[in-house]
Design an enzyme around this catalytic site. Structure first.
Site, short mmCIF file in Angstrom:
data_model
loop_
_atom_site.label_atom_id
_atom_site.label_comp_id
_atom_site.label_asym_id
_atom_site.label_seq_id
_atom_site.Cartn_x
_atom_site.Cartn_y
_atom_site.Cartn_z
N GLY A 1 0.60 -7.03 3.08
CA GLY A 1 0.06 -5.77 2.56
C GLY A 1 -0.72 -5.01 3.62
CB CYS A 2 -1.82 -1.50 3.64
SG CYS A 2 -2.45 -1.34 1.97
#
Lengths: 344, 344, 344, 344
Positions: free
Chosen positions: C147-148
């Site tokens: 994920g970011c």
């Protein structure tokens, strides 16, 4: 591989041009001239270039490579001095300023307040709007790149005027631009606190670009076009949206309008006309080299409303310059240019 | 009706103070001093004052009214010279700079890099945080108005440290401020194009406000507080949100925290603590003189997270100054001050 | 030329992936599945694709090409069902959800509140962080894309923990993300009027990404890492900036920190560490696949402050997926990926 | 002290009205009706009201106080049902919807697509534009509050048309509004990611407000005004700026224009006309109840350009309603209303 030099590398247009060229497979950047930052690295000024190969910012003096293609990203007035000597030395040149955009240098002198000292070179310059002049651009050594407001406005109106679908009288261009259009400036008026959440008109009613738009459109129209152009400052970084009002000639239908655009832009890789009643938005073009155009008819008032959008730093400046560069060097017109806007 | 003069009237804090005072029923603005714009009208610089009575911007020289209450909205360092002579002439003064905020002038000299030339006046200055020092403010002629980051941070931490609920060691204040906090500046770094859509930390790890926060909190704690304060620049005009991390003392419950805040702020008209697990947002306070505080406990890590918000120009500067002004003049503490944030 | 299909094509991550792939010279998009918009064209939903070849949005049913490489851009939970059957049919798959990011599916089940119904496939999935696992990615048929927030945090901390330069205890990650991180949502909380000019913390103190960061960092550290992760919502569209606080081990110098980063990232094409005391800003990375990291030491408090930035839609999602795609298909790791941020 | 009830209290206009009334010394809010949030507190929905006295949101059923003054902040169409019964019970009413703004209900029915079911009450309603109709407003029990685009446009054009200085033909209003103008909506089109950094025209060429502007201006002109009104969505929360183009009658000078405005607005407390060639900006008015107007002449094209600005939530809605409320209750017209824009 074409060797390229850029003069005025650290203004916003110069930096955007370097960004686009860094993704262009046919370009080698040879020299980047910056009067303000000579001696520094490009990434000292624009940290987004850190992951790229280091590029030294240099004084303008001294020789370019003999075969360097030169982009001039200078403020208006300075290209008058710079372009002639480069052309004399045999460089191919694209000038992004307003200095060589006029057929009639009297108009330039009147609206810019600067004597035109390079009239001979001016007469050789090709007006680099590829949608209409790509054949001329392919053959020239010297292209004058149109401005952002100008490109956005002319692409919207030229087919309609040439085909006689709208009156050349009474045209109003209500244009809105992002703040990068003002360049890299240490001015209070462009500070965050003065610009964010704000909106204003400026240079009313005599912004310089009026004259460039009029000279070009008069040629398309065959009649003298005298119009009102009102620029506004949007609280966004990039993008121009022009809302254009013109009086429709008697009996003109949406189909006629669509056909006129189709006639001139069917094969244009970057100019796209939406179906009748669909209007483009800034986010449809920002980040790309596209111009998107939409239109709506108002039977109650007899007017057509045309909405035209570009990214002022790309199709309105650096991207169109690369498009002209491609044409001048025998590359595919679209090489290295972004076709899909960021949207987000 | 109190006659008021403002020195430094055209910075962002001065202009905000004038805006607040224009709605204050007990104030008559007598003189507005602006070194940069003397000779102009206030509305030449801030067109939002056009509908108000004209106000001339003047040189600082010459006399104020004998009974003028004076607000100093000068850059750090300049109040050192301005305040003593005003006090000597019998004016009541509120200084909004950092010059008189420290008990210990050595700390000021170290963090500001300026010799403190008015130590006597410094010893008389009351630290104008009304939540804790309103009685002192009521009696003084000279109030030093705390800074924006400082107010936001101290109001969040003082009750917890005084009640011994968190450790004085290891505190981290991760603060985010709108751009008006930097003042009215013609600097590229604060231009729209460089600031919009951006976010960054700055002055890491030794921003000046660290020392002001530490000196005050050490007094509340009774122990030396040495903390890390990291300011960031938000792409908004107004508002500060500080996310504060501290180690909870053994066994402290959310109820203990809520009770500590209640103890000190139950009657504070502008400082509001949300129920456990509700955290404030910028828009809950921007436009008002409020400080809003919320907290959350992390049992996994033994830490408390406190979020504290103010409008940096109001509770963090001009509004708190008016609050102190009210106290110094026997007005109700809330007179003329906005209690409801704009939200939109 | 690799045939590619995308499931979940019209969320913001899917659309960004399609935008990146449209500039990738080794990709042919075969099928774009969108449950919400099947039957429409991609450019009906995202008008920035108008200048591209038309792409039909389709139902998920029916066959993909036998050799299609499949990207799953589905909400958390839905990939659990979709991935196993695709893998069984022999497709190479990159999943961009959180469903296959954990070694220990108990952690997933606890933090996501969903039973993990594909544990066998989970054990085959490679965690697609190319800076550390590119060799594994090259060999696998199934990559789980981090994920970011996770990518931004892990890249900043992994070298420091693996080299024992900071304590695994007491780490605080104060992260700020643009609004695209929340996806394409018709929610009031993400409306313009509620989000613009605002700033807030959310999901305090138990945001899901905490657990993914902890599991990965515990492996790098060799010790159990239990940290505090506080996300905030920035009023920008793109970009994550994480300000990370950790306790330095005794005697660690800035040179040690720089050397640790150099050891792991010297050859990483997209992860760039700035010299000591230079901190990255959002605009240095937004628009590119880069992660930029900077650090500062605070001797007063014994802490290191690391600032790490990515574009959440690119390095934090679609770009990193393309990077993994390149590795899985024998392309150069950087093919088709933007290396230079937009800056403006 | 006037008892006030608000129906539709939690839309953006209702909330802004409550915010303004909270600072109004002559108002006691008695009942706040919200269909969507009945049973909650106002501060549950708008946390900026936390520091205020708690206000319960209620169902519309049941009695208001016998002497309650009622504001209707309902969507168009709903006031048709609500207003008549309130008037019958003897309440004074201000309606902020479009339902009672037309002399000719046929126009309403055509442009709103709703049968007008309260024609009797419509004939009693006073059009609440205090600059022209304050005497009528003072005497009525029922005021219909003009819309935001309408107020901004009419105030700019009415004096010029009434004095015969511009042609009633060919007028173009190019208007730009902040996003609060669309109300409190859970729509993707108004989400942050779709609206920020964007700009677009909408409802071209037949936005409803066209008809309201035309009906009013035709009365001022004495001739049928048929104009083109093009609204655009600005990426700001508040504010309308209209750029208006009209053909000047032969021989009209800037002095004539200034005199016409002076004639009608010399005593208007909230409508301010700038000297010739000075144009207002959004930030000159946002946060205040002011309308600011500037103009420029273009001799080349024979047109006048008028720029008119308001805060759409204040002078364009809630503030103008309070102004009318003051008139209807014998208060000073300006009581409780903000005269100085925020600027920052």
């Amino acid at each position: 591989m074409v060797n390229v030099s850029i003069i005025g590398a650290t203004g916003y247009v110069g930096a955007e041009l370097l960004r686009l060229l860094s993704a262009h497979p046919g370009v080698q950047v040879n020299k980047a001239v910056s009067k303000s930052f000579a001696g520094k690295k490009l990434h000292d000024i624009y940290a987004n270039f850190l992951p790229e190969k280091e590029l030294d910012l240099q004084e303008g003096d001294g020789a370019f490579g003999a075969d360097d293609f030169v982009f001039l990203c200078l403020p208006h007035g300075q290209s008058l001095a710079a372009a002639p000597s480069l052309l004399k030395k045999g460089h191919k040149v694209i000038d992004l300023s307003g200095d060589f955009r006029y057929d009639n240098t009297d108009i330039y002198e009147k609206w810019y307040g600067i004597p035109h000292s390079a009239k001979e070179e001016n007469s050789e310059a090709v007006y680099g709007l590829p949608e209409f002049f790509s054949e001329e651009v392919k053959k020239t050594n010297f292209t004058s790149n149109p401005g952002c407001y100008t490109t956005t406005s002319i692409l919207a109106l030229a087919p309609l005027l040439r085909e006689g679908l709208v009156s050349e009288k009474g045209i109003v261009i209500d244009a809105k631009s992002g703040v990068t259009g003002a360049g890299r400036k240490e001015k209070l008026a462009f500070s965050y606190c003065e610009t964010a959440d704000n909106f204003k008109a400026y240079s009313v009613p005599m912004h310089r670009h009026t004259s460039e738009i009029e000279e070009q459109l008069s040629k398309f129209s065959g009649k003298d076009v005298c119009l009102l152009f009102t620029p506004h400052l949007l609280p966004v970084k990039r993008g121009i949206l022009a809302t254009i009002y013109a009086d429709l000639m008697e009996g003109v239908t949406p189909g006629d309008i669509a056909a006129a655009y189709e006639k001139y832009y069917a094969d244009a890789p970057f100019t796209h006309v939406l179906p009748h009643s669909k209007l483009p938005e800034l986010k449809y073009v920002v980040g790309s080299n596209n111009c998107m155009i939409g239109f709506e008819i108002s039977p109650r008032t007899g007017k057509i409303i045309v909405v035209s959008c570009t990214d002022n730093l790309i199709k309105g400046a650096a991207g169109q310059a690369v498009q002209n560069f491609n044409l001048m060097n025998g590359f595919d017109e679209t090489l290295g240019l972004p076709r899909t806007a960021w949207y987000l």
